[in-house]
Every structure is written in structure tokens, then in C-alpha cells.
Design a protein around this motif. Structure first.
Motif, PDB file in Angstrom:
ATOM      1  N   LEU A 214       0.832  -1.199   0.000  1.00  0.00           N
ATOM      2  CA  LEU A 214       0.000   0.000   0.000  1.00  0.00           C
ATOM      3  C   LEU A 214       0.869   1.251   0.000  1.00  0.00           C
ATOM      4  CD1 LEU A 214      -2.704   1.537   0.363  1.00  0.00           C
ATOM      5  CD2 LEU A 214      -2.430   1.204   2.838  1.00  0.00           C
ATOM      6  N   ALA A 215       1.870   1.288   0.856  1.00  0.00           N
ATOM      7  CA  ALA A 215       2.754   2.451   0.947  1.00  0.00           C
ATOM      8  C   ALA A 215       3.463   2.716  -0.370  1.00  0.00           C
ATOM      9  CB  ALA A 215       3.774   2.248   2.068  1.00  0.00           C
ATOM     10  N   ALA A 216       3.807   1.652  -1.086  1.00  0.00           N
ATOM     11  CA  ALA A 216       4.489   1.805  -2.372  1.00  0.00           C
ATOM     12  C   ALA A 216       3.618   2.509  -3.398  1.00  0.00           C
ATOM     13  CB  ALA A 216       4.915   0.439  -2.904  1.00  0.00           C
ATOM     14  N   SER A 217       2.302   2.412  -3.235  1.00  0.00           N
ATOM     15  CA  SER A 217       1.382   2.973  -4.218  1.00  0.00           C
ATOM     16  C   SER A 217       0.869   4.359  -3.850  1.00  0.00           C
ATOM     17  CB  SER A 217       0.184   2.032  -4.403  1.00  0.00           C
ATOM     18  OG  SER A 217      -0.622   2.001  -3.230  1.00  0.00           O
ATOM     19  N   LEU A 218       1.085   4.794  -2.615  1.00  0.00           N
ATOM     20  CA  LEU A 218       0.569   6.091  -2.167  1.00  0.00           C
ATOM     21  C   LEU A 218       1.494   7.224  -2.613  1.00  0.00           C
ATOM     22  CD1 LEU A 218      -0.570   5.085   1.425  1.00  0.00           C
ATOM     23  CD2 LEU A 218      -2.055   5.646  -0.518  1.00  0.00           C
ATOM     24  N   THR A 219       0.917   8.312  -3.108  1.00  0.00           N
ATOM     25  CA  THR A 219       1.710   9.424  -3.635  1.00  0.00           C
ATOM     26  C   THR A 219       1.899  10.501  -2.573  1.00  0.00           C
ATOM     27  OG1 THR A 219      -0.313  10.379  -4.540  1.00  0.00           O
ATOM     28  CG2 THR A 219       1.030   9.025  -6.015  1.00  0.00           C
ATOM     29  N   MET A 220       2.455  10.100  -1.461  1.00  0.00           N
ATOM     30  CA  MET A 220       2.721  11.018  -0.350  1.00  0.00           C
ATOM     31  C   MET A 220       3.839  10.429   0.497  1.00  0.00           C
ATOM     32  SD  MET A 220      -0.489  10.041   2.168  1.00  0.00           S
ATOM     33  CE  MET A 220      -1.648   9.874   0.811  1.00  0.00           C
ATOM     34  N   PRO A 221       4.538  11.230   1.289  1.00  0.00           N
ATOM     35  CA  PRO A 221       5.531  10.669   2.204  1.00  0.00           C
ATOM     36  C   PRO A 221       4.879   9.703   3.193  1.00  0.00           C
ATOM     37  CG  PRO A 221       5.838  13.033   1.982  1.00  0.00           C
ATOM     38  CD  PRO A 221       4.533  12.709   1.321  1.00  0.00           C
ATOM     39  N   ILE A 222       5.525   8.560   3.410  1.00  0.00           N
ATOM     40  CA  ILE A 222       5.024   7.530   4.318  1.00  0.00           C
ATOM     41  C   ILE A 222       6.122   7.156   5.306  1.00  0.00           C
ATOM     42  CG2 ILE A 222       4.198   5.162   4.538  1.00  0.00           C
ATOM     43  CD1 ILE A 222       2.105   6.868   3.350  1.00  0.00           C
ATOM     44  N   GLY A 223       5.800   7.220   6.593  1.00  0.00           N
ATOM     45  CA  GLY A 223       6.747   6.828   7.629  1.00  0.00           C
ATOM     46  C   GLY A 223       6.386   5.480   8.228  1.00  0.00           C
ATOM     47  N   PHE A 224       7.380   4.639   8.447  1.00  0.00           N
ATOM     48  CA  PHE A 224       7.186   3.326   9.064  1.00  0.00           C
ATOM     49  C   PHE A 224       7.701   3.370  10.498  1.00  0.00           C
ATOM     50  CE2 PHE A 224       7.265   2.257   4.566  1.00  0.00           C
ATOM     51  CZ  PHE A 224       6.224   1.348   4.464  1.00  0.00           C
ATOM     52  N   GLU A 260      -2.825  -3.714  -9.336  1.00  0.00           N
ATOM     53  CA  GLU A 260      -2.147  -2.424  -9.418  1.00  0.00           C
ATOM     54  C   GLU A 260      -0.638  -2.615  -9.400  1.00  0.00           C
ATOM     55  OE1 GLU A 260      -1.967   1.831  -6.929  1.00  0.00           O
ATOM     56  OE2 GLU A 260      -3.236   0.183  -6.254  1.00  0.00           O
ATOM     57  N   GLN A 261       0.040  -1.986 -10.325  1.00  0.00           N
ATOM     58  CA  GLN A 261       1.497  -2.017 -10.379  1.00  0.00           C
ATOM     59  C   GLN A 261       2.025  -0.669  -9.907  1.00  0.00           C
ATOM     60  OE1 GLN A 261       3.859  -4.611 -11.565  1.00  0.00           O
ATOM     61  NE2 GLN A 261       5.064  -3.188 -10.341  1.00  0.00           N
ATOM     62  N   ALA A 262       2.649  -0.644  -8.726  1.00  0.00           N
ATOM     63  CA  ALA A 262       3.189   0.597  -8.168  1.00  0.00           C
ATOM     64  C   ALA A 262       4.686   0.674  -8.459  1.00  0.00           C
ATOM     65  CB  ALA A 262       2.940   0.661  -6.668  1.00  0.00           C
ATOM     66  N   ILE A 263       5.163   1.866  -8.764  1.00  0.00           N
ATOM     67  CA  ILE A 263       6.582   2.032  -9.087  1.00  0.00           C
ATOM     68  C   ILE A 263       7.441   2.133  -7.836  1.00  0.00           C
ATOM     69  CG2 ILE A 263       6.062   3.150 -11.276  1.00  0.00           C
ATOM     70  CD1 ILE A 263       6.689   5.831  -9.956  1.00  0.00           C
ATOM     71  N   GLY A 264       6.809   2.300  -6.674  1.00  0.00           N
ATOM     72  CA  GLY A 264       7.556   2.464  -5.434  1.00  0.00           C
ATOM     73  C   GLY A 264       7.489   3.900  -4.949  1.00  0.00           C
ATOM     74  N   ASN A 265       7.545   4.071  -3.645  1.00  0.00           N
ATOM     75  CA  ASN A 265       7.421   5.396  -3.036  1.00  0.00           C
ATOM     76  C   ASN A 265       8.817   5.940  -2.715  1.00  0.00           C
ATOM     77  OD1 ASN A 265       6.908   7.612  -1.312  1.00  0.00           O
ATOM     78  ND2 ASN A 265       5.029   6.687  -0.575  1.00  0.00           N
ATOM     79  N   PRO A 266       9.209   7.063  -3.324  1.00  0.00           N
ATOM     80  CA  PRO A 266      10.555   7.610  -3.075  1.00  0.00           C
ATOM     81  C   PRO A 266      10.674   8.364  -1.757  1.00  0.00           C
ATOM     82  CG  PRO A 266       9.371   9.045  -4.573  1.00  0.00           C
ATOM     83  CD  PRO A 266       8.459   7.871  -4.309  1.00  0.00           C
ATOM     84  N   ASP A 267       9.565   8.589  -1.066  1.00  0.00           N
ATOM     85  CA  ASP A 267       9.576   9.431   0.135  1.00  0.00           C
ATOM     86  C   ASP A 267       9.219   8.658   1.397  1.00  0.00           C
ATOM     87  OD1 ASP A 267      10.191  11.767  -1.391  1.00  0.00           O
ATOM     88  OD2 ASP A 267       8.102  11.801  -2.049  1.00  0.00           O
ATOM     89  N   VAL A 268       9.685   7.404   1.469  1.00  0.00           N
ATOM     90  CA  VAL A 268       9.479   6.608   2.682  1.00  0.00           C
ATOM     91  C   VAL A 268      10.605   6.897   3.665  1.00  0.00           C
ATOM     92  CG1 VAL A 268       8.153   4.766   1.588  1.00  0.00           C
ATOM     93  CG2 VAL A 268      10.642   4.658   1.550  1.00  0.00           C
ATOM     94  N   HIS A 269      10.340   6.674   4.942  1.00  0.00           N
ATOM     95  CA  HIS A 269      11.312   6.954   5.997  1.00  0.00           C
ATOM     96  C   HIS A 269      10.895   6.165   7.231  1.00  0.00           C
ATOM     97  CE1 HIS A 269       7.989   9.806   6.072  1.00  0.00           C
ATOM     98  NE2 HIS A 269       8.133   9.859   7.382  1.00  0.00           N
ATOM     99  N   ILE A 270      11.600   6.324   8.329  1.00  0.00           N
ATOM    100  CA  ILE A 270      11.272   5.571   9.535  1.00  0.00           C
ATOM    101  C   ILE A 270      10.923   6.526  10.677  1.00  0.00           C
ATOM    102  CG2 ILE A 270      12.784   3.689   8.813  1.00  0.00           C
ATOM    103  CD1 ILE A 270      14.676   4.485  11.096  1.00  0.00           C
ATOM    104  N   ILE A 271      10.158   5.979  11.616  1.00  0.00           N
ATOM    105  CA  ILE A 271       9.721   6.734  12.786  1.00  0.00           C
ATOM    106  C   ILE A 271      10.129   5.965  14.032  1.00  0.00           C
ATOM    107  CG2 ILE A 271       7.744   7.685  14.034  1.00  0.00           C
ATOM    108  CD1 ILE A 271       6.256   7.774  11.337  1.00  0.00           C
ATOM    109  N   LEU A 272      10.886   6.601  14.891  1.00  0.00           N
ATOM    110  CA  LEU A 272      11.251   5.980  16.163  1.00  0.00           C
ATOM    111  C   LEU A 272      10.157   6.313  17.175  1.00  0.00           C
ATOM    112  CD1 LEU A 272      15.096   6.784  16.313  1.00  0.00           C
ATOM    113  CD2 LEU A 272      13.940   4.775  15.360  1.00  0.00           C
TER     114      LEU A 272
END
Length: 411
Positions: A214-224, A260-272
Motif C-alpha cells: 500500500l505504501a508503495a502505491s501512495l503518492t505522499m511521504p510515508i513513515g514506518f 495495481e502495479q506501483a513504481i515504489g514510493n521515493p519518500d518513505v522513511h522511519i519513525i522511532l
């Protein structure tokens, strides 16, 4: 005596004929009941489902609650600004601040209007977005958020909840604030993703392949977020997966299942976000997270600190400690920290909500019904502290630059 004979022209039915007629009757009645059961959605022995009901498609929902162009522009601009911060191209801090969960749309709107004043005042140093969480994961039982239970009574009116949730997000945008949510149910995402500027994946679902897709397909920054055990690598692995091409089953705007074929999310990051054993907002944990991200090929300010949850011990006073630590690290010049998440509402603390038991009219206005939150005045003080830390980091970088050969060549 001779047995009596049947009257002429009359035939006595045989037992076999009676049984056959009865069997036909049973079959007909059974068939009618089955068809009626399908029509009325009666439960069957092969199903645990009591009832099924239709739902408007995401396209129909968006038509009922449209996103005006000025608000769409706010969403897109805010996404781009957050991405620039995470990539180290913007030296501001991203601040996701707001209630642990939205349960009262009126109180949420009041909070949004008050927060917008601070957003405008601090926009040169902080990119402030409002935490507008509509879904809540539960460890066992409890209220599952505005989308699942909009009446707070345990009624679980999802159709109403989806409509109300989208309306709340639009109201917050209309107040001038970008929205941030945690995506929990992938089927909910198509109903709200166009009105969301920032998303996160929680500690309970960080290892879920479905949520990474899901995160790979979303067009917004996503934090894990790191897992509840404190494992940082699970969040890094999720970021790696979500930044890569992914194929998944999803629903289109009309509600039809698609591949759905997602190209991947370039704005992923991590949350402590801390763990069950304690916080992880300190310098040592941040350095470890930075190293793990670097080994995975990530660069920039791709670490956010969640000042609540395990980092606060689920007490709002603990958020102050965590936030001060972040401010000190930023002031010292740490470029790896891109921002913070803060749980804040109009009134400090929280109150108990037991759906079906708690009387909604007895709930205190502006007070969280899930995790403990800071009040607005305390929030304002922390935001000022974070703002000063950005100014200090900026000054430190400028002083460092003045000592370089490049700077000398320009003087």
C-alpha cells in the motif's frame, strides 16, 4: 366377513406416492428458504457473517464530498515540502501534531483553527501538519476510531464513518492545515488518500506485506514506525520494500478489484516511537537508525521521532521530555532528524471511552479518548522550542560553511 372393497372409480393412494409428494414439498420449501436467506443475508452454517450491506464506491464518496482545487493544491504542495525535508533539501522540521485520534469533529475543527495560527507564524522554520487519525489499531478490544464507530457507541457504522471521516479531513484542509493519518485498513485508503498529505504505517503493521505494498502505491511521504518490541530494522526493511516496485490487489475508484502495479514510493522513511521496554529518542538510537538507513541506501533527514507512545510511557509529560531531547539534538546540528510527531489536543490528558457503556454526552470536550495528549498551551511552548532548535542548527551550518574554501572564494 369379507374385507370391504373400494368403491368403483376410486383409487387408494399408495404409501410410496405419499412419501414422494412429501419429499417434493420439503425440497420446494427448502429452496424457497435458501433463496429468501440469500436475499435477506441470513447466516448459514458455512459462514460467520451475520449481514452484508452495500457501500458507496470511492468515486461516489468523492463526488459527495469533493476536494476543491485550492485544497488539492494545499495537499500537493505540502506533500512536496515534506518530501524536500526528508531528502535534506529543506532544513525545516516536519511536525505532525494533533489528537491521538479524532473522535469529535467539532473539537477537531476548533483545534485546527488554533493550530493554523501557529503554522503560519512558524512556517519559515517548521512545516506543521495536523494529526487527523481516523483509524485506531487495538491490542485486544476497544474503540477502533471514527471511521469504524462514528457514534462512539459500538454501532460500527462504517458507511457513515467513511463519509464523516472524509468530511473531517476536508474541514481541516479548509482551515489551512495539511492532514496526516495512519493507514490501517487498505480498503479505506481509496476513500481518503486524495485528502491526505502525509501517512504512516503503525508498529503493529510495519511487517505486513500488504501495508508495505500500500505504501508503495501512495503518492505522499510515508513513515514506518519501529515495531512494538523496539526493532528498528523492521521499519528499515519496510522502507526498502515500499520504495521498490510492488504489484498488489486493490480497488479502483469505482470499487472494482484490480491488479495495481506501483513504481515504489521515493519518500518513505522511519519513525522511532519507542518500545514496550522504553524510549528510543536518544542520540544513540538515532545514530543506529541513521547507520541502518545508510546501509540500506537512504540519505537525507529520514528519521522522525514520535514523542508519544513508547517514547513517552503513554504520559503526556513524557512527550515534553522526548521533544526537548529532539530539540537539543537538532540544535547540536544533527541533520538526520527530519521531524517529530506529537499527540496534542485542547485539554491535557485523556478519558476513558467504552463503546456502548460510556455516555457520549458525559465526555469532556477537547480531551482525548485514546492516548494521553498535551494541552494546546504546552504544545505551543514545545513548537517554539523546536523552532529555536532549527534556527540554532541553521546558524551552526552557516558558521561551518563560512570556514570552507568555497566561502572564502566568494568573499
Amino acid at each position: 366377513m369379507q374385507p370391504s372393497m373400494p368403491a368403483a372409480g376410486r383409487r387408494t393412494p399408495r404409501n410410496g406416492s405419499l412419501c414422494f409428494s412429501a419429499s417434493i414439498g420439503v425440497i420446494v420449501v427448502t429452496a424457497v428458504l435458501c433463496l429468501l436467506g440469500l436475499y435477506l443475508n441470513w447466516p448459514t452454517a458455512a459462514s460467520n457473517t451475520l449481514r452484508r450491506e452495500g457501500l458507496r464506491s470511492p468515486k461516489e464518496m468523492a463526488r459527495s464530498f469533493p476536494l476543491p482545487f485550492p485544497l488539492k493544491n494545499l495537499v500537493n504542495t505540502s506533500r512536496a515540502e515534506a518530501a524536500a525535508i526528508l531528502q535534506g533539501q529543506d532544513d525545516r522540521l516536519l511536525v505532525i501534531v494533533g489528537p491521538c485520534s479524532i473522535h469529535d469533529p467539532k473539537a477537531a475543527r476548533e483545534y485546527a483553527h488554533r493550530l493554523q495560527v501557529l503554522r503560519e507564524e512558524m512556517k519559515d522554520d517548521l512545516l506543521i501538519m495536523m494529526r487527523t487519525y481516523l483509524e485506531k489499531p487495538r491490542t485486544a478490544k476497544g474503540w477502533r476510531g471514527l471511521i469504524s464507530d462514528p457514534t462512539l457507541t459500538g454501532g460500527e457504522d462504517l458507511a457513515r464513518g467513511l463519509a464523516l471521516g472524509r468530511r473531517v479531513l476536508l474541514d481541516v484542509l479548509a482551515a489551512g492545515l495539511p492532514t496526516a493519518v495512519e493507514f490501517l485498513d487498505p480498503l479505506v485508503a481509496p476513500y481518503i488518500e486524495d485528502v491526505v498529505a502525509y501517512g504512516s504505517i503503525g508498529a503493529r503493521t510495519v511487517e505486513s506485506p500488504v501495508h508495505r505494498q500500500l505504501a508503495a502505491s501512495l503518492t505522499m511521504p510515508i513513515g514506518f514506525k519501529n515495531s512494538r518490541s523496539g526493532d528498528i530494522q523492521s521499519a528499515v526493511n519496510a522502507a526498502v520494500a515500499a520504495s521498490s516496485p510492488q504489484k498488489r490487489l486493490s480497488t479502483d475508484p469505482r470499487g472494482r478489484v484490480q491488479i495495481e502495479q506501483a513504481i515504489g514510493n521515493p519518500d518513505v522513511h522511519i519513525i522511532l516511537r519507542g518500545s514496550e521496554d522504553g524510549p528510543n529518542f536518544g542520540e544513540t538510537f538515532v545514530a543506529e537508525a541513521k547507520e541502518r538507513l545508510a546501509q540500506a541506501g537512504f540519505r537525507g533527514s529520514q528519521i522522525l521521532i514520535d514523542c508519544s507512545h513508547g517514547n513517552s510511557g503513554k504520559k503526556y509529560e513524557g512527550e515534553v521530555v522526548a521533544c526537548h531531547s529532539v530539540a537539543e539534538q537538532v540544535s547540536s546540528g544533527n541533520p538526520a532528524i527530519g521531524g517529530v510527531l506529537i499527540e496534542s489536543f485542547l485539554v491535557a490528558g485523556n478519558q476513558k471511552l467504552e463503546p456502548g457503556v460510556t455516555k457520549v454526552e458525559d465526555l469532556q470536550y477537547g480531551c482525548s479518548v485514546t492516548d494521553s495528549c498535551l494541552d494546546f498551551n504546552m504544545t505551543q511552548e514545545l513548537l517554539q522550542d523546536l523552532r529555536r532548535s532549527v534556527l540554532a542548527r541553521r546558524a551552526r551550518v552557516e558558521e561551518t560553511w563560512k570556514g570552507t574554501p568555497e566561502a572564502s572564494a566568494t568573499t
